[in-house]
Design a protein around this motif. Structure first.
Motif, mmCIF file in Angstrom:
data_model
loop_
_atom_site.group_PDB
_atom_site.id
_atom_site.type_symbol
_atom_site.label_atom_id
_atom_site.label_comp_id
_atom_site.label_asym_id
_atom_site.label_seq_id
_atom_site.Cartn_x
_atom_site.Cartn_y
_atom_site.Cartn_z
ATOM 1 N N ILE A 186 2.764 10.253 1.187
ATOM 2 C CA ILE A 186 2.403 11.196 -0.023
ATOM 3 C C ILE A 186 2.998 12.738 0.101
ATOM 4 O O ILE A 186 3.475 13.146 -0.751
ATOM 5 N N LEU A 198 5.237 2.758 1.729
ATOM 6 C CA LEU A 198 6.327 3.735 1.152
ATOM 7 C C LEU A 198 6.972 4.489 2.253
ATOM 8 O O LEU A 198 8.286 4.830 1.940
ATOM 9 N N ALA A 226 0.387 6.480 5.059
ATOM 10 C CA ALA A 226 0.140 6.863 3.991
ATOM 11 C C ALA A 226 0.161 8.200 3.448
ATOM 12 O O ALA A 226 0.737 8.766 2.580
ATOM 13 N N SER A 259 0.772 -1.164 -0.041
ATOM 14 C CA SER A 259 -0.127 -0.086 -0.087
ATOM 15 C C SER A 259 0.964 1.288 -0.096
ATOM 16 O O SER A 259 2.144 1.207 0.371
ATOM 17 N N ILE A 260 0.204 2.210 -0.229
ATOM 18 C CA ILE A 260 1.028 3.702 -0.011
ATOM 19 C C ILE A 260 1.748 3.758 1.280
ATOM 20 O O ILE A 260 2.882 4.442 1.315
#
Length: 94
Positions: free
Chosen positions: A31, A8, A27, A4-5
């Motif tokens: 972002i 990251l 997340a 999933s984001i």
């Protein structure tokens, strides 16, 4: 792939920030880091974002050094060779 984001955040920010960030915010934090990186690229490129690292004049010879720094910064789960593979693809635009 099961990622999933939020996943990251660890390679982008390192273990400390990942551990200190609430699960529900990982997340959003990832972002935010990517947005900051995009702005830095835009500013560094004089108002343009290059499509590839090659177009951005990143010397291919330093990709392994960049990968090693990512590993040295505590990124878990990815090897230097993993990073080199991604960076080479980014350099060539694949």
């Amino acid at each position: 792939s099961g990622y999933s984001i939020a996943d990251l955040l660890l390679p982008l920010a390192g273990f400390d920030m990942y551990a200190d960030t609430a699960e529900t915010m990982k997340a959003q934090q990832a972002i935010g880091i990517l947005n900051d990186f995009q702005k830095e690229l835009f500013d560094a490129g004089g108002g343009a974002i290059f499509r590839t690292l090659k177009d951005g004049k990143v010397p291919k010879e330093i990709l392994r050094d960049i990968a090693q720094k990512a590993v040295d910064n505590g990124s878990k789960g990815f090897s230097e060779d993993d990073y080199v593979m991604v960076l080479e693809q980014a350099w060539e635009g694949r």
